[in-house]
Design an enzyme around this catalytic site. Sequence first.
Site, PDB file in Angstrom:
ATOM      1  N   LYS A 210      49.672  42.236  35.803  1.00 10.56           N
ATOM      2  CA  LYS A 210      49.559  40.816  35.451  1.00 10.56           C
ATOM      3  C   LYS A 210      48.807  40.650  34.140  1.00 10.56           C
ATOM      4  O   LYS A 210      49.252  39.950  33.232  1.00 10.56           O
ATOM      5  CB  LYS A 210      48.867  40.036  36.567  1.00 10.56           C
ATOM      6  CG  LYS A 210      48.827  38.540  36.278  1.00 10.56           C
ATOM      7  CD  LYS A 210      48.681  37.703  37.536  1.00 10.56           C
ATOM      8  CE  LYS A 210      47.279  37.768  38.101  1.00 10.56           C
ATOM      9  NZ  LYS A 210      47.107  36.837  39.240  1.00 10.56           N
ATOM     10  N   GLU A 216      44.860  52.195  34.773  1.00 14.50           N
ATOM     11  CA  GLU A 216      45.694  53.194  35.444  1.00 14.50           C
ATOM     12  C   GLU A 216      47.163  53.034  35.043  1.00 14.50           C
ATOM     13  O   GLU A 216      47.873  54.003  34.784  1.00 14.50           O
ATOM     14  CB  GLU A 216      45.604  53.054  36.973  1.00 14.50           C
ATOM     15  CG  GLU A 216      44.344  53.613  37.597  1.00 14.50           C
ATOM     16  CD  GLU A 216      43.281  52.548  37.784  1.00 14.50           C
ATOM     17  OE1 GLU A 216      43.314  51.538  37.046  1.00 14.50           O
ATOM     18  OE2 GLU A 216      42.404  52.746  38.651  1.00 14.50           O
ATOM     19  N   GLY A 267      47.494  39.440  42.883  1.00 16.25           N
ATOM     20  CA  GLY A 267      48.238  40.690  42.991  1.00 16.25           C
ATOM     21  C   GLY A 267      48.647  41.020  44.414  1.00 16.25           C
ATOM     22  O   GLY A 267      49.804  41.336  44.687  1.00 16.25           O
ATOM     23  N   ARG A 268      47.716  40.926  45.348  1.00 15.39           N
ATOM     24  CA  ARG A 268      48.021  41.352  46.724  1.00 15.39           C
ATOM     25  C   ARG A 268      48.937  40.379  47.453  1.00 15.39           C
ATOM     26  O   ARG A 268      49.416  40.676  48.538  1.00 15.39           O
ATOM     27  CB  ARG A 268      46.728  41.564  47.496  1.00 15.39           C
ATOM     28  CG  ARG A 268      45.808  40.349  47.546  1.00 15.39           C
ATOM     29  CD  ARG A 268      44.431  40.731  48.064  1.00 15.39           C
ATOM     30  NE  ARG A 268      43.454  39.657  48.021  1.00 15.39           N
ATOM     31  CZ  ARG A 268      42.673  39.378  46.968  1.00 15.39           C
ATOM     32  NH1 ARG A 268      42.798  40.067  45.852  1.00 15.39           N
ATOM     33  NH2 ARG A 268      41.796  38.402  47.026  1.00 15.39           N
ATOM     34  N   GLU A 354      41.034  43.194  50.944  1.00  9.47           N
ATOM     35  CA  GLU A 354      40.650  42.698  49.617  1.00  9.47           C
ATOM     36  C   GLU A 354      40.471  41.180  49.647  1.00  9.47           C
ATOM     37  O   GLU A 354      39.676  40.623  48.912  1.00  9.47           O
ATOM     38  CB  GLU A 354      41.684  43.097  48.559  1.00  9.47           C
ATOM     39  CG  GLU A 354      41.162  42.911  47.134  1.00  9.47           C
ATOM     40  CD  GLU A 354      42.039  43.550  46.064  1.00  9.47           C
ATOM     41  OE1 GLU A 354      43.279  43.466  46.160  1.00  9.47           O
ATOM     42  OE2 GLU A 354      41.490  44.134  45.113  1.00  9.47           O
ATOM     43  N   HIS A 385      50.475  60.572  69.609  1.00 10.85           N
ATOM     44  CA  HIS A 385      50.138  62.003  69.628  1.00 10.85           C
ATOM     45  C   HIS A 385      49.004  62.303  68.664  1.00 10.85           C
ATOM     46  O   HIS A 385      48.784  63.453  68.307  1.00 10.85           O
ATOM     47  CB  HIS A 385      51.374  62.822  69.256  1.00 10.85           C
ATOM     48  CG  HIS A 385      52.455  62.748  70.295  1.00 10.85           C
ATOM     49  ND1 HIS A 385      52.661  63.720  71.224  1.00 10.85           N
ATOM     50  CD2 HIS A 385      53.362  61.780  70.583  1.00 10.85           C
ATOM     51  CE1 HIS A 385      53.663  63.387  72.015  1.00 10.85           C
ATOM     52  NE2 HIS A 385      54.108  62.207  71.646  1.00 10.85           N
ATOM     53  N   LYS A 500      34.541  49.328  38.156  1.00 11.73           N
ATOM     54  CA  LYS A 500      35.232  49.410  36.860  1.00 11.73           C
ATOM     55  C   LYS A 500      34.235  49.597  35.722  1.00 11.73           C
ATOM     56  O   LYS A 500      34.427  50.409  34.826  1.00 11.73           O
ATOM     57  CB  LYS A 500      36.013  48.112  36.596  1.00 11.73           C
ATOM     58  CG  LYS A 500      37.379  48.048  37.251  1.00 11.73           C
ATOM     59  CD  LYS A 500      38.158  46.858  36.677  1.00 11.73           C
ATOM     60  CE  LYS A 500      39.290  46.446  37.609  1.00 11.73           C
ATOM     61  NZ  LYS A 500      39.948  45.216  37.200  1.00 11.73           N
TER      62      LYS A 500
END
Lengths: 532, 532
Positions: A210, A216, A267-268, A354, A385, A500
């Site tokens: 955005k 990254e 974003g999420r 978040e 399992h 950050k």
Amino acid sequence: MECTSLWRTTAHQKLLALAQHPYDLTAPGALLADDRLARYRCSSAMLRLHYATQRVDDRVLDALQELADELALVEQFRKMRRGAVMNRIVGQESENRQVLHTACRDLFHAEPAAPAATAQAREQLARLQTFLADLGSGRLDNGRGESFTTLINIGIGGSDLGPRSILEALRSDMLPDRQVHCIANVDPDDAARVLGGVHLPTTLVSIVSKSGTTLETLTNEELVRAALVRAGLEPSRHCIAVTGANSPMDDPERYLACFHMYDSIGGRFSSSSMVGMVMLAFALGYERAVAFLRGAATVDREAEGADIRGNLPLLLALIGIWNHNYLGYPTLAVLPYSQALHRFPAHLQQCDMESNGKSCDRLGHPVAGPTGPVLWGEPGTNGQHAFYQLLHQGTEIVPVEFIGFHHSQYGVDLEVQGSTSQQKLLANLYAQMVALATGQQSANPNRVFPGNRPSSLLLGRQLTPEVMGALLAVYEAKIVFQGFAWNINSFDQEGVQLGKRLASRFLAAMAGSPSGVDSLTETFLTKMAESP
Amino acid sequence: MECTSLWRTTAHQKLLALAQHPYDLTAPGALLADDRLARYRCSSAMLRLHYATQRVDDRVLDALQELADELALVEQFRKMRRGAVMNRIVGQESENRQVLHTACRDLFHAEPAAPAATAQAREQLARLQTFLADLGSGRLDNGRGESFTTLINIGIGGSDLGPRSILEALRSDMLPDRQVHCIANVDPDDAARVLGGVHLPTTLVSIVSKSGTTLETLTNEELVRAALVRAGLEPSRHCIAVTGANSPMDDPERYLACFHMYDSIGGRFSSSSMVGMVMLAFALGYERAVAFLRGAATVDREAEGADIRGNLPLLLALIGIWNHNYLGYPTLAVLPYSQALHRFPAHLQQCDMESNGKSCDRLGHPVAGPTGPVLWGEPGTNGQHAFYQLLHQGTEIVPVEFIGFHHSQYGVDLEVQGSTSQQKLLANLYAQMVALATGQQSANPNRVFPGNRPSSLLLGRQLTPEVMGALLAVYEAKIVFQGFAWNINSFDQEGVQLGKRLASRFLAAMAGSPSGVDSLTETFLTKMAESP
């Protein structure tokens, strides 16, 4: 609208009292009493919530209804959908934004709740449709007469987990000649592995950020652009951007196409914006991607119902609050009995934790009790399992949200020992709900199951694109309702900033910053570097 | 040896008192005090544990040492490795077995701790080596002169998660002409998806089940056998079995080869037995698979050290107990800064939660406090853009075990904005440790980070097969040490039985059982079937 938190309501006191004696699921006949299995169901168009195996009764549900009313949860949701500035902290510097992810899919109704935002979404969708048609017709090819068959999505967090988990869920619906890969991690091995397995000349690369500045993502973009150049290809013919209008990435010189996302979509919550739609429409075809939006839009409208017993995401939210704030369970497991949903818990983990992992309320005060739980999960039957031992007999009690479907996606099945795989899958799912609830007595203390471990089930007919949209919207609305109840801002993420900032400091030190390094950073690096 | 639990030790009282005032990581200079970053490191041959960012000081470590001594943790570990019957509940019907997963890799020392079990392991390894050599030389082919290039592993839980997560971690070391796929879920879509993507004529299918009766696995085996037959292939030429000697699957008529596993090795600890080795040696080549065993064997021996400050898995176990039992944190996040380890937390989730999610101790008494935590995790940096918000600012405090490596696997990297991806990865990792520990004050209440959130780091040079073996063995030993401390049997899984029994009941009802169905099962099915 003056908002308050659940701890300041009248219903809160009632719920505290009721939590002293929650419904006992282990009592003989407890699951059959009062037609409970029929009455504790909540239907939406494509999914039904079964919650008879929760530790609730009518008094608890009534108190939760009161809580919802006192907190104006539905009214807040309606205002959010209509463009109120919900992303803020009163009296503090904050993002001060609308929250309009729902507008991206409000396309199927004559009067959308937020017309301007929906018009923006329509414009982007129309551009995407044209772009895909040009890919399909060959009007847009790689310059050597070959079609693009592969898409690499480069994004992280909200630009990765949601779209990726949805794509994984819908792989059975993919166009036969299309492939999609994802690069998220700044770990260079993530890119190396993907690049080792694609044919670059017929590969599109979608870079999603955005802000257009996510470190990254930009780093992985450079890795991929370098690989394109090494392969003798021109990156601007292969790269497309999904970014905010006027961000540094909104540059037609560098990208074959630029699709836009907007500040009102976090974003999420961006899976139904261009962030998800570029990847999904490339993979599934435009029509099936729109069906995904239709499913989400249906749930968004259902979520405006005032009666908690008929509003599926609201009820799911309130039962979650009952388990977390009143019964005191710190985590939540989401366990899909569907291999296709294997990455959906990871997306929910992001979307929920978040959004609601917060300690400061919307008035700038510390919250008075627990907010978002730790959410985790893996698909059943695999989990049976693995970690189910702890669910049944551990000292940590974990509420479970199961997800299941009556029919498989591929329809390839076989009868073994008298039943199909799909029957075995559902039988195991139902059995777990009953086992967790009722427990088991035994003379052997190691074979005692205490029971009273709450669960519910979201059950659908089949996991189609439309149902996937509905499922996503159920969880998005659930998370929003819970944030309202805790009176927190579910739409910012100040908690990611400190890391950050400190990472920049470490990077500067690693690069031998001339401006000097503080002693903690320097000592830390020294002590780590000496490792074997 | 009479075993007791931590709640009955003298050290327990000391730890309770110390937990009233744990080390304050947010105090100015707290991370630099007393040469803490250098002193709070614990080295093993291939990994180093950095734990200065835990809320411990010398008094806590001394008390944890006392705890370890009082509980005879190392002595119990030594007895386990030498074949003591550790898998039992005193005075109750229980499995009554040795626990000898460590014997599978005790191959590199003149005097193995459990010679008979190691001899069995050597025999199976020799058979595997011959089998793989025959595949390589073409002595064993598909009957049409083509080599087998693909392996499908069919197994679930312990026969899936461990081997699969290790293979994912070592994909960069795979032989260039080999592919491996896995089918675990009884969801028929899991098998359909894998079968849609392989070339069956050159595919081997490894079916893994100790008992030879695991329903999910047998069902998937039948699905794959049917696909082989449809493709005109003879299943017994393509299928190999990994199973207990004399199990129903130990049948050379039906399988090209049968490799054996033994009762002394539990499923979740079986990655270094034939369960993992068949898949790993096919994928990586025999030598690299043996290197994986060598790494594990090294740690097993190191874990016999009595000084907790020099015994990495023991120290990790005790710090976990400090966080869980004394500071009261109910979960544990394992966060690898390595994309290759993306499935390793899922394996640990199984290995830890199935082992230690128990409420009955080894004497048949209820435990007096919390046993195994909820374990979860995803790779960083991805997680930073997802759930880290809650780690930093949520109301649930989550201890973190980070994992990282100085060097990437593929070595393909690029400098962007003055640093490589690998540098960015490590900078982010270090920054998270500091941010969680120290926190941040701010005039804006939404930007306050409380700090004092404990973490540690397992740091290695590079993720090679040998280091992967070491990492696995560190966690296996950690889990075992914690189980000893809680005085529980970490090696059974009675908690999975009730669900199995109830699932059979649901299956019988679905199949229209003539013997009648109880009313709960019948009502439950009816109410579920009416779903949309």
